[in-house]
Write a protein that holds these residues in place. Structure first.
Motif, PDB file in Angstrom:
ATOM      1  N   THR A  16      -3.546  -8.546   4.503  1.00 24.98           N
ATOM      2  CA  THR A  16      -3.023  -9.163   3.275  1.00 24.98           C
ATOM      3  C   THR A  16      -1.514  -9.010   3.200  1.00 24.98           C
ATOM      4  O   THR A  16      -0.799  -9.960   2.853  1.00 24.98           O
ATOM      5  N   ARG A  17      -1.027  -7.840   3.530  1.00 23.99           N
ATOM      6  CA  ARG A  17       0.422  -7.585   3.521  1.00 23.99           C
ATOM      7  C   ARG A  17       1.137  -8.569   4.444  1.00 23.99           C
ATOM      8  O   ARG A  17       2.158  -9.153   4.087  1.00 23.99           O
ATOM      9  N   ARG A  18       0.581  -8.790   5.630  1.00 20.76           N
ATOM     10  CA  ARG A  18       1.176  -9.733   6.582  1.00 20.76           C
ATOM     11  C   ARG A  18       1.097 -11.169   6.062  1.00 20.76           C
ATOM     12  O   ARG A  18       2.040 -11.942   6.222  1.00 20.76           O
ATOM     13  N   ALA A  19      -0.017 -11.517   5.433  1.00 20.48           N
ATOM     14  CA  ALA A  19      -0.178 -12.875   4.904  1.00 20.48           C
ATOM     15  C   ALA A  19       0.827 -13.164   3.793  1.00 20.48           C
ATOM     16  O   ALA A  19       1.338 -14.277   3.678  1.00 20.48           O
ATOM     17  N   VAL A  20       1.129 -12.169   2.984  1.00 26.70           N
ATOM     18  CA  VAL A  20       2.035 -12.358   1.846  1.00 26.70           C
ATOM     19  C   VAL A  20       3.501 -12.209   2.265  1.00 26.70           C
ATOM     20  O   VAL A  20       4.332 -13.068   1.964  1.00 26.70           O
ATOM     21  N   LEU A  21       3.821 -11.126   2.948  1.00 25.67           N
ATOM     22  CA  LEU A  21       5.222 -10.833   3.262  1.00 25.67           C
ATOM     23  C   LEU A  21       5.685 -11.420   4.589  1.00 25.67           C
ATOM     24  O   LEU A  21       6.891 -11.538   4.812  1.00 25.67           O
ATOM     25  N   GLY A  22       4.745 -11.756   5.458  1.00 28.18           N
ATOM     26  CA  GLY A  22       5.089 -12.302   6.767  1.00 28.18           C
ATOM     27  C   GLY A  22       5.150 -11.229   7.829  1.00 28.18           C
ATOM     28  O   GLY A  22       5.470 -10.067   7.551  1.00 28.18           O
ATOM     29  N   ASP A  23       4.820 -11.631   9.039  1.00 30.44           N
ATOM     30  CA  ASP A  23       4.800 -10.685  10.157  1.00 30.44           C
ATOM     31  C   ASP A  23       6.159 -10.033  10.396  1.00 30.44           C
ATOM     32  O   ASP A  23       6.233  -8.828  10.643  1.00 30.44           O
ATOM     33  N   ALA A  24       7.232 -10.806  10.326  1.00 28.21           N
ATOM     34  CA  ALA A  24       8.562 -10.262  10.616  1.00 28.21           C
ATOM     35  C   ALA A  24       8.906  -9.121   9.663  1.00 28.21           C
ATOM     36  O   ALA A  24       9.391  -8.067  10.093  1.00 28.21           O
ATOM     37  N   HIS A  25       8.637  -9.311   8.379  1.00 28.56           N
ATOM     38  CA  HIS A  25       8.942  -8.259   7.394  1.00 28.56           C
ATOM     39  C   HIS A  25       8.106  -7.010   7.667  1.00 28.56           C
ATOM     40  O   HIS A  25       8.630  -5.890   7.697  1.00 28.56           O
ATOM     41  N   VAL A  26       6.808  -7.199   7.873  1.00 30.03           N
ATOM     42  CA  VAL A  26       5.923  -6.053   8.087  1.00 30.03           C
ATOM     43  C   VAL A  26       6.269  -5.363   9.405  1.00 30.03           C
ATOM     44  O   VAL A  26       6.281  -4.123   9.477  1.00 30.03           O
ATOM     45  N   ASP A  27       6.570  -6.130  10.435  1.00 27.07           N
ATOM     46  CA  ASP A  27       6.958  -5.527  11.715  1.00 27.07           C
ATOM     47  C   ASP A  27       8.212  -4.673  11.561  1.00 27.07           C
ATOM     48  O   ASP A  27       8.290  -3.574  12.121  1.00 27.07           O
ATOM     49  N   ARG A  28       9.202  -5.154  10.790  1.00 29.15           N
ATOM     50  CA  ARG A  28      10.417  -4.359  10.541  1.00 29.15           C
ATOM     51  C   ARG A  28      10.080  -3.075   9.787  1.00 29.15           C
ATOM     52  O   ARG A  28      10.576  -2.002  10.125  1.00 29.15           O
ATOM     53  N   ALA A  29       9.232  -3.192   8.777  1.00 30.51           N
ATOM     54  CA  ALA A  29       8.848  -2.004   8.001  1.00 30.51           C
ATOM     55  C   ALA A  29       8.100  -0.997   8.872  1.00 30.51           C
ATOM     56  O   ALA A  29       8.355   0.208   8.801  1.00 30.51           O
ATOM     57  N   GLU A  30       7.205  -1.498   9.684  1.00 31.92           N
ATOM     58  CA  GLU A  30       6.436  -0.616  10.576  1.00 31.92           C
ATOM     59  C   GLU A  30       7.360   0.062  11.592  1.00 31.92           C
ATOM     60  O   GLU A  30       7.220   1.252  11.864  1.00 31.92           O
ATOM     61  N   ALA A  31       8.303  -0.689  12.149  1.00 32.87           N
ATOM     62  CA  ALA A  31       9.223  -0.136  13.143  1.00 32.87           C
ATOM     63  C   ALA A  31      10.134   0.931  12.528  1.00 32.87           C
ATOM     64  O   ALA A  31      10.541   1.868  13.218  1.00 32.87           O
ATOM     65  N   ALA A  32      10.433   0.787  11.250  1.00 30.31           N
ATOM     66  CA  ALA A  32      11.317   1.736  10.572  1.00 30.31           C
ATOM     67  C   ALA A  32      10.572   2.951  10.023  1.00 30.31           C
ATOM     68  O   ALA A  32      11.196   3.900   9.549  1.00 30.31           O
ATOM     69  N   THR A  33       9.257   2.934  10.087  1.00 32.43           N
ATOM     70  CA  THR A  33       8.460   4.030   9.544  1.00 32.43           C
ATOM     71  C   THR A  33       8.688   5.310  10.354  1.00 32.43           C
ATOM     72  O   THR A  33       8.706   5.288  11.579  1.00 32.43           O
ATOM     73  N   THR A  34       8.880   6.388   9.626  1.00 34.77           N
ATOM     74  CA  THR A  34       9.063   7.697  10.258  1.00 34.77           C
ATOM     75  C   THR A  34       7.879   8.596   9.916  1.00 34.77           C
ATOM     76  O   THR A  34       7.042   8.236   9.071  1.00 34.77           O
ATOM     77  N   GLU A  35       7.854   9.756  10.521  1.00 33.52           N
ATOM     78  CA  GLU A  35       6.805  10.724  10.200  1.00 33.52           C
ATOM     79  C   GLU A  35       6.857  11.080   8.713  1.00 33.52           C
ATOM     80  O   GLU A  35       5.822  11.254   8.073  1.00 33.52           O
ATOM     81  N   PHE A  36       8.061  11.127   8.160  1.00 33.40           N
ATOM     82  CA  PHE A  36       8.236  11.476   6.755  1.00 33.40           C
ATOM     83  C   PHE A  36       7.605  10.448   5.821  1.00 33.40           C
ATOM     84  O   PHE A  36       6.923  10.801   4.860  1.00 33.40           O
ATOM     85  N   ASP A  37       7.846   9.143   6.083  1.00 34.74           N
ATOM     86  CA  ASP A  37       7.371   8.137   5.139  1.00 34.74           C
ATOM     87  C   ASP A  37       6.091   7.425   5.576  1.00 34.74           C
ATOM     88  O   ASP A  37       5.614   6.544   4.865  1.00 34.74           O
TER      89      ASP A  37
END
Length: 134
Positions: A16-37
């Motif tokens: 659902t997140r990908r359908a709404v925000l788009g793959d590019a946005h979610v991919d950027r968020a996933e790539a920026a994810t750290t152990e902390f967040d």
């Protein structure tokens, strides 16, 4: 100790997140994810995107309108812009967003709506410019 993502709930939320925000946005968020967040990312994927956005009772268009109005009322400017961009995927029109922001003006205050209208206009202009380049 953090809880691991719930498999089916996480998968539904991510879809659902990908359908709404788009793959590019979610991919950027996933790539920026750290152990902390990472636990926070799992929380929003499962709670917001699976539990709320995946419910069948109202449309993605209606959810967009509600979400933008709430974010505008609360002054969450970056999130307003992100969800305005997401309207390309949810079916909410510029007229829908205008109507939602008129409600913000009455129920949450003119300054909140004025700020959100400026953000929406800027975001729509960016979207238009990007579309003209493709």
């Amino acid at each position: 100790m953090s809880n691991p993502p719930n498999g089916a709930r996480h998968a539904q939320g991510m879809a659902t997140r990908r359908a709404v925000l788009g793959d590019a946005h979610v991919d950027r968020a996933e790539a920026a994810t750290t152990e902390f967040d990472a636990p926070f990312q799992d929380l929003i994927t499962e709670a917001a995107w699976s539990h709320v956005w995946s419910r069948p009772d109202i449309t993605a268009r209606e959810r967009s309108m509600i979400t933008i109005a709430l974010l505008a009322a609360l002054g969450h400017d970056e999130e307003v812009a992100m969800h305005v961009r997401a309207t390309a995927n949810t079916g909410a029109t510029r007229q829908d967003i205008r109507e939602a922001l008129l409600h913000v003006a009455i129920y949450a205050g003119v300054p909140a709506a004025n700020r959100a209208i400026r953000i929406a206009r800027k975001t729509f202009a960016e979207m238009d410019a990007q579309a003209a380049q493709t």
